[in-house]
Scaffold this active site. Structure first.
Site, PDB file in Angstrom:
ATOM      1  N   ASN A 108      35.698  40.819  23.795  1.00  0.00           N
ATOM      2  CA  ASN A 108      35.807  42.270  23.602  1.00  0.00           C
ATOM      3  C   ASN A 108      37.184  42.707  24.092  1.00  0.00           C
ATOM      4  O   ASN A 108      37.435  42.738  25.284  1.00  0.00           O
ATOM      5  CB  ASN A 108      34.685  42.951  24.407  1.00  0.00           C
ATOM      6  CG  ASN A 108      34.800  44.470  24.379  1.00  0.00           C
ATOM      7  OD1 ASN A 108      35.592  45.035  23.617  1.00  0.00           O
ATOM      8  ND2 ASN A 108      34.014  45.132  25.213  1.00  0.00           N
ATOM      9  N   LYS A 167      38.434  45.561  23.950  1.00  0.00           N
ATOM     10  CA  LYS A 167      38.428  46.964  24.383  1.00  0.00           C
ATOM     11  C   LYS A 167      39.610  47.697  23.727  1.00  0.00           C
ATOM     12  O   LYS A 167      39.976  47.370  22.608  1.00  0.00           O
ATOM     13  CB  LYS A 167      38.424  47.049  25.906  1.00  0.00           C
ATOM     14  CG  LYS A 167      37.275  46.202  26.500  1.00  0.00           C
ATOM     15  CD  LYS A 167      36.995  46.475  27.934  1.00  0.00           C
ATOM     16  CE  LYS A 167      35.816  45.612  28.386  1.00  0.00           C
ATOM     17  NZ  LYS A 167      35.441  45.842  29.766  1.00  0.00           N
ATOM     18  N   HIS A 170      27.819  49.413  24.900  1.00  0.00           N
ATOM     19  CA  HIS A 170      28.633  48.924  26.015  1.00  0.00           C
ATOM     20  C   HIS A 170      28.629  49.979  27.122  1.00  0.00           C
ATOM     21  O   HIS A 170      28.632  51.183  26.842  1.00  0.00           O
ATOM     22  CB  HIS A 170      30.062  48.641  25.543  1.00  0.00           C
ATOM     23  CG  HIS A 170      30.853  47.887  26.567  1.00  0.00           C
ATOM     24  ND1 HIS A 170      31.388  48.506  27.675  1.00  0.00           N
ATOM     25  CD2 HIS A 170      31.146  46.573  26.693  1.00  0.00           C
ATOM     26  CE1 HIS A 170      31.999  47.584  28.421  1.00  0.00           C
ATOM     27  NE2 HIS A 170      31.863  46.414  27.841  1.00  0.00           N
ATOM     28  N   GLU A 177      30.834  51.135  28.955  1.00  0.00           N
ATOM     29  CA  GLU A 177      31.914  52.129  28.921  1.00  0.00           C
ATOM     30  C   GLU A 177      31.579  53.255  27.951  1.00  0.00           C
ATOM     31  O   GLU A 177      31.966  54.407  28.165  1.00  0.00           O
ATOM     32  CB  GLU A 177      33.236  51.428  28.548  1.00  0.00           C
ATOM     33  CG  GLU A 177      33.759  50.590  29.718  1.00  0.00           C
ATOM     34  CD  GLU A 177      34.548  49.354  29.334  1.00  0.00           C
ATOM     35  OE1 GLU A 177      35.025  49.243  28.195  1.00  0.00           O
ATOM     36  OE2 GLU A 177      34.679  48.469  30.212  1.00  0.00           O
ATOM     37  N   GLU A 209      25.370  42.809  30.908  1.00  0.00           N
ATOM     38  CA  GLU A 209      26.641  43.049  31.592  1.00  0.00           C
ATOM     39  C   GLU A 209      26.405  43.990  32.773  1.00  0.00           C
ATOM     40  O   GLU A 209      26.347  45.218  32.587  1.00  0.00           O
ATOM     41  CB  GLU A 209      27.648  43.703  30.641  1.00  0.00           C
ATOM     42  CG  GLU A 209      28.001  42.876  29.426  1.00  0.00           C
ATOM     43  CD  GLU A 209      29.357  43.256  28.859  1.00  0.00           C
ATOM     44  OE1 GLU A 209      30.196  42.361  28.750  1.00  0.00           O
ATOM     45  OE2 GLU A 209      29.590  44.441  28.570  1.00  0.00           O
ATOM     46  N   GLY A 225      35.239  44.058  34.792  1.00  0.00           N
ATOM     47  CA  GLY A 225      36.629  44.362  35.122  1.00  0.00           C
ATOM     48  C   GLY A 225      36.913  44.440  36.611  1.00  0.00           C
ATOM     49  O   GLY A 225      37.960  44.930  37.033  1.00  0.00           O
ATOM     50  N   SER A 231      33.523  39.832  34.246  1.00  0.00           N
ATOM     51  CA  SER A 231      34.482  38.989  34.974  1.00  0.00           C
ATOM     52  C   SER A 231      34.289  37.486  34.732  1.00  0.00           C
ATOM     53  O   SER A 231      34.458  36.686  35.644  1.00  0.00           O
ATOM     54  CB  SER A 231      34.454  39.317  36.480  1.00  0.00           C
ATOM     55  OG  SER A 231      34.834  40.670  36.696  1.00  0.00           O
TER      56      SER A 231
HETATM   57  P1  13P Z   1      35.586  41.760  31.889  1.00  0.00           P
HETATM   58  O1  13P Z   1      35.393  40.345  31.388  1.00  0.00           O
HETATM   59  O2  13P Z   1      37.005  42.227  31.824  1.00  0.00           O
HETATM   60  O3  13P Z   1      34.936  41.953  33.221  1.00  0.00           O
HETATM   61  O4  13P Z   1      34.795  42.718  30.866  1.00  0.00           O
HETATM   62  C1  13P Z   1      33.493  42.417  30.507  1.00  0.00           C
HETATM   63  C2  13P Z   1      33.097  43.312  29.398  1.00  0.00           C
HETATM   64  O5  13P Z   1      32.912  44.497  29.565  1.00  0.00           O
HETATM   65  C3  13P Z   1      32.954  42.706  28.061  1.00  0.00           C
HETATM   66  O6  13P Z   1      32.342  43.576  27.177  1.00  0.00           O
END
Ligand code: 13P
Length: 251
Positions: A9, A11, A95, A97, A167, A173, A212
């Site tokens: 992803n 983002k 997701h 976010e 997740e 992140g 992560s």
């Molecule tokens: P990270 O791998 O940067 O922690 O992000 C995970 C994520 O949100 C994937 O959709």
């Protein structure tokens, strides 16, 4: 037998030069046998990613799609049928976010899930608890509710053509990864919840872990019995690192 999946992803990252470089790296990356690899670029770069990757066995997905499958009067949105037409195969739904920062509700996510499947896109339903929820002992309750939002409306059978990504919000992140056992416990609970409705679908659905994941911790996570791969954020922006994670899923 579940084929592992590793999905990147991206983002809201990338400009034209950076995306070209990343796509070139992905094209040259040795792919492990039996692992399904996908990337989710920003919408702007989806077509370019499809062109670059379609011969190479890497699927392309969208990070979001509209609440209706057909094109129409919905300013700023992209319809699942439009995504499918340009070669997109999957879409992320829910997701954290988008749930947390953009306020997407369960009702909106149900509509997006159904619209995606109606156009032949495979939804990757993202679920996970916040740190406060984990510390309050509510992880399974929260994740269970997010899953039931779809199952109660459409039935468990829709997961014959969908993927689930667990997740934990506190791991996204942050550099804080769930331990393999913490992730496995939640994955086993998700699978058991689905199995109570449909044992065959539960046994076949891929459950990805996200939060992560890096080349250094991927093998341990993917070694757990109910972790069928990963949804990778930051580490998917580097083709070498992402390639190493994909190979970890093949071992
Ligand atoms: P990270 O791998 O940067 O922690 O992000 C995970 C994520 O949100 C994937 O959709």
């Amino acid at each position: 037998m579940r084929h592992p999946m590793v999905a990147g992803n991206w983002k809201m990252h990338g400009n034209r030069a950076g995306v070209a470089e990343l796509l070139e790296g992905l094209r040259n990356m040795p792919l492990p046998r039996g692992v399904e690899v996908a990337v989710f670029p920003p919408t702007l770069f989806i077509e370019r990613a499809v062109e670059a990757l379609e011969q190479g066995g890497i699927s392309v997905g969208a990070q979001n799609s509209a609440i209706q499958s057909e094109q129409g009067a919905l300013t700023g949105e992209v319809a699942p049928e439009q995504l499918a037409e340009v070669g997109c195969k999957l879409v992320l739904i829910g997701h954290s976010e988008r749930r947390q920062i953009l306020g997407e509700t369960e009702e909106v996510l149900r509509r997006k899930f159904a619209a995606a499947q109606a156009s032949g896109l495979m939804p990757v339903l993202c679920i996970g608890e916040t740190l406060e929820e984990r510390e309050a002992g509510k992880t399974l309750e929260v994740v269970g509710r997010q899953l039931d939002s779809i199952v109660d409306e459409f039935g468990a059978a829709v997961f014959a053509d969908a993927v689930i990504a667990y997740e934990p919000v506190w791991a996204i992140g942050t550099g804080l990864t769930a331990t393999p056992q913490q992730a496995q416990d939640v994955h086993a609970a998700i699978r058991a919840q689905l199995a109570a409705k449909d044992a065959e679908v539960a046994a076949g659905v891929r459950l990805l872990y996200g939060g992560s994941v890096k080349a250094a911790n991927a093998a341990e996570l993917f070694g757990m019995p109910d972790i069928d791969g990963g949804l990778i954020g930051g580490a998917s922006l580097n083709a070498d690192e992402f390639g190493a994670i994909c190979r970890a899923a093949g071992n």
